[in-house]
Design an enzyme around this catalytic site. Structure first.
Site, PDB file in Angstrom:
ATOM      1  N   PRO A 265      -3.706  -0.070  19.368  1.00  0.00           N
ATOM      2  CA  PRO A 265      -3.494  -0.624  17.339  1.00  0.00           C
ATOM      3  C   PRO A 265      -4.286   0.138  16.917  1.00  0.00           C
ATOM      4  O   PRO A 265      -3.178   0.402  15.132  1.00  0.00           O
ATOM      5  CB  PRO A 265      -4.856  -1.764  17.463  1.00  0.00           C
ATOM      6  CG  PRO A 265      -5.906  -1.558  18.367  1.00  0.00           C
ATOM      7  CD  PRO A 265      -5.401  -0.995  20.178  1.00  0.00           C
TER       8      PRO A 265
ATOM      9  N   LYS B 253       1.398  -0.517  15.524  1.00  0.00           N
ATOM     10  CA  LYS B 253       3.444  -0.532  15.449  1.00  0.00           C
ATOM     11  C   LYS B 253       3.398  -1.493  16.404  1.00  0.00           C
ATOM     12  O   LYS B 253       4.441  -2.020  16.417  1.00  0.00           O
ATOM     13  CB  LYS B 253       2.687   0.701  16.531  1.00  0.00           C
ATOM     14  CG  LYS B 253       2.988   2.199  15.941  1.00  0.00           C
ATOM     15  CD  LYS B 253       4.367   2.466  14.882  1.00  0.00           C
ATOM     16  CE  LYS B 253       4.232   2.883  13.416  1.00  0.00           C
ATOM     17  NZ  LYS B 253       4.574   2.430  12.481  1.00  0.00           N
TER      18      LYS B 253
ATOM     19  N   TYR C 233       4.144   6.606  10.499  1.00  0.00           N
ATOM     20  CA  TYR C 233       3.243   5.503  10.392  1.00  0.00           C
ATOM     21  C   TYR C 233       4.107   4.468   9.379  1.00  0.00           C
ATOM     22  O   TYR C 233       4.081   2.557   9.824  1.00  0.00           O
ATOM     23  CB  TYR C 233       2.070   6.046   9.220  1.00  0.00           C
ATOM     24  CG  TYR C 233       0.963   4.531   8.919  1.00  0.00           C
ATOM     25  CD1 TYR C 233       0.400   3.899   8.539  1.00  0.00           C
ATOM     26  CD2 TYR C 233       0.149   4.269   9.480  1.00  0.00           C
ATOM     27  CE1 TYR C 233       0.371   2.830   7.021  1.00  0.00           C
ATOM     28  CE2 TYR C 233      -0.960   3.591   9.686  1.00  0.00           C
ATOM     29  CZ  TYR C 233      -0.772   2.875   8.241  1.00  0.00           C
ATOM     30  OH  TYR C 233      -1.823   1.527   8.735  1.00  0.00           O
TER      31      TYR C 233
ATOM     32  N   TYR D 169      -9.251   5.508   7.687  1.00  0.00           N
ATOM     33  CA  TYR D 169      -8.985   6.177   9.358  1.00  0.00           C
ATOM     34  C   TYR D 169     -10.224   6.953   9.104  1.00  0.00           C
ATOM     35  O   TYR D 169     -10.108   7.866   8.859  1.00  0.00           O
ATOM     36  CB  TYR D 169      -8.256   6.357   9.941  1.00  0.00           C
ATOM     37  CG  TYR D 169      -6.992   5.222   9.739  1.00  0.00           C
ATOM     38  CD1 TYR D 169      -6.244   4.546   8.981  1.00  0.00           C
ATOM     39  CD2 TYR D 169      -6.740   4.521  10.620  1.00  0.00           C
ATOM     40  CE1 TYR D 169      -5.187   3.972   8.910  1.00  0.00           C
ATOM     41  CE2 TYR D 169      -5.489   4.330  11.240  1.00  0.00           C
ATOM     42  CZ  TYR D 169      -4.730   3.238  10.197  1.00  0.00           C
ATOM     43  OH  TYR D 169      -4.182   2.697  10.389  1.00  0.00           O
TER      44      TYR D 169
ATOM     45  N   HIS E  18       0.746  -1.033   0.004  1.00  0.00           N
ATOM     46  CA  HIS E  18       0.354  -0.125   0.216  1.00  0.00           C
ATOM     47  C   HIS E  18       1.061   1.686   0.144  1.00  0.00           C
ATOM     48  O   HIS E  18       2.170   1.590   0.961  1.00  0.00           O
ATOM     49  CB  HIS E  18      -1.100  -0.098   1.276  1.00  0.00           C
ATOM     50  CG  HIS E  18      -2.016  -0.816   0.597  1.00  0.00           C
ATOM     51  ND1 HIS E  18      -3.383  -0.273   1.572  1.00  0.00           N
ATOM     52  CD2 HIS E  18      -2.497  -1.877   0.012  1.00  0.00           C
ATOM     53  CE1 HIS E  18      -4.197  -1.302   1.575  1.00  0.00           C
ATOM     54  NE2 HIS E  18      -3.722  -1.661   1.103  1.00  0.00           N
TER      55      HIS E  18
HETATM   56  C1  PHB Z   1      -5.414  -4.135  11.081  1.00  0.00           C
HETATM   57  O1  PHB Z   1      -5.443  -4.482   9.286  1.00  0.00           O
HETATM   58  O2  PHB Z   1      -5.818  -5.282  11.449  1.00  0.00           O
HETATM   59  C2  PHB Z   1      -4.919  -3.158  11.061  1.00  0.00           C
HETATM   60  C3  PHB Z   1      -4.682  -2.512  10.001  1.00  0.00           C
HETATM   61  C4  PHB Z   1      -4.251  -0.857  11.357  1.00  0.00           C
HETATM   62  C5  PHB Z   1      -4.046  -0.792  12.179  1.00  0.00           C
HETATM   63  C6  PHB Z   1      -5.109  -1.182  13.376  1.00  0.00           C
HETATM   64  C7  PHB Z   1      -5.256  -2.076  12.697  1.00  0.00           C
HETATM   65  O3  PHB Z   1      -3.823   0.903  12.475  1.00  0.00           O
END
Ligand code: PHB
Ligand code: APR
Length: 394
Positions: free
Chosen positions: A296, A300, A388, A204, A75
């Site tokens: 989460p 990280k 990130y 997000y 990505h």
């Molecule tokens: C996930 O795909 O489980 C996931 C992706 C990004 C995040 C947290 C969890 O910030």
């Protein structure tokens, strides 16, 4: 097969323990992994799925990159949604070429277990470690039960890779360690859905109704999260309610349709930050979740674990090859610098994107101002993108 001695005793067969074992095996350092759950449990445990470039590089270099290369989804960015608007962050443009790979932690664990078993390096499932003693001696001892019998394993070093509720941390006297913690006033309801993701990259979403995250596992499996109050019972969230809420939280002024499908997993995850310092006491070291946990939101957790064990494997190999403890003596400080950076980034992403129940309108305006700053300033966007996609290992 119950070895009585090993150079490095590893408590825990999650990503930290398995990757450390793989790296040590490749350096010719004798080690044993003791994992208290069975293989099936460890391989199906749902966790996150975003790999920084550094993590991808380490996995590839140690021979765990083949399936990740075939099935991982590379990505180039993420989308932030707020105030019914969408803003995409272009990672390569903002970071000089860095990107991330979507590849579930369950798959990383499966690949590492297969490598460990193929190499014949000792990995015991169903081995519950009872305690670790002698951290301040030259022969720390792991006491564990396996197949109904109590065993002991003497080690040159013991590494606690047993997560935040593990036992190894207790080998460090309470007077010699300190834990810094923060609990968040909300949790995540995470679901897996047998439906292709409705987005090419992760979304997000900040909204007055609460945070939502639109992620994925494969081109046909979506991974989705909703901010919910602490103590939420997943049974109170039937499928339609989840889909309706996800759609509402990602609403835009322009039409956007969220494809729906059967949910195959549903669980509530608490949100916590914590760091235990130092990450070493004598001949006992801590790595991954055994030393630190993050909410989460910043993706990280796994990447921090990989960074810890990469630094630690180099240090233990140096001891093995030269007798020097120079890298080992620097292990804790080296890792904690990166840990605290990731703790702050995870805190920033969490508090900027979630809407706490008691949040004031002033707080919400601050969040929207911060999100607008990221959408309009390449400097602010680069700061998010650099964190990130992952800062350099050391
Ligand atoms: C996930 O795909 O489980 C996931 C992706 C990004 C995040 C947290 C969890 O910030
Ligand atoms: N004896 C043996 N094994 C143990 C014991 C014990 N007393 N206690 C815990 N374990 C095992 C657990 O069963 C688990 O498999 O240690 C392992 C710890 O794995 P994780 O909790 O996954 O921690 P880590 O390997 O550091 O990986 C960090 O996992 O939890 C996620 O978000 C986190 O992505 C991050 C990653």
């Amino acid at each position: 097969m119950h070895p009585s001695h090993t150079k490095v005793g590893i408590v825990g067969g999650g990503p930290s323990g398995l990757l450390l074992a793989r790296l040590l095996h490749r350096s010719g350092v004798d080690c044993v992994v003791l994992e208290n759950r069975d293989r099936a449990y460890v391989e199906q445990r749902q966790r996150a799925g975003i790999l920084e470039q550094g993590t991808v590089d380490v996995l590839r270099e140690c021979g765990a990159g083949a399936r990740m290369g075939r099935e991982g989804l590379v990505h180039d960015g993420i989308e932030l949604r707020y105030d019914r608007r969408a803003h995409r962050l272009d990672f390569p443009a903002l970071t000089g070429g860095r990107r991330v790979t979507v590849y579930a932690q369950t798959e990383v664990v499966k690949d590492l277990i297969a490598l460990q078993l193929d190499a014949g390096a000792p990995l015991l499932f169903g081995a519950q470690v009872l305690d670790v003693t002698g951290a301040d001696t030259e022969r720390p001892v792991i006491r564990y039960t396996h197949q109904g019998r109590e065993q002991t394993l003497t080690c040159d070093y013991v590494v606690g890779c047993d997560g935040f509720h593990g036992v190894t941390r207790h080998a460090v006297p309470e007077t010699e360690r300190r834990t810094y913690e923060r609990a968040y006033p909300y949790s995540w309801l995470g679901v897996l859905a047998d439906v292709p993701p409705s987005c090419d990259e992760l979304i997000y979403a900040h909204s007055p109704r609460g945070f939502a995250l639109f992620s994925m596992r494969t081109p046909t499996v979506s991974r989705l999260y909703l901010q919910v109050p602490n103590g939420t019972d997943p049974a109170d969230w039937p499928d339609d309610r989840i889909w309706d809420e996800l759609q509402a939280r990602a609403a835009l002024d322009t039409p956007w349709k969220l494809e729906r499908g059967p949910l195959t997993a549903k669980a509530v995850l608490p949100m916590r930050s914590a760091v235990t310092e130092p990450m070493r006491y004598g001949r006992v070291l801590l790595a991954g979740d055994a030393a630190h946990i993050v909410p989460p939101t910043g993706a990280k957790g796994l990447n921090l674990a990989v960074a810890d064990v990469t630094v630690l494997a180099r240090a233990l190999a140096q001891v093995h090859d030269t007798g020097s403890t120079e890298l080992l003596d620097a292990y804790s400080d080296t890792c904690l610098r990166r840990v605290w950076r990731a703790e702050h980034f995870s805190y920033f992403m969490t508090t900027t994107l979630h809407t706490a129940a008691d949040q004031s309108p002033f707080d919400t305006r601050l969040q929207l101002s911060q999100l607008d700053r990221i959408a309009t300033s390449p400097h602010a966007a680069a700061e998010l993108a650099e964190n990130y996609t992952g800062l350099p290992l050391v």
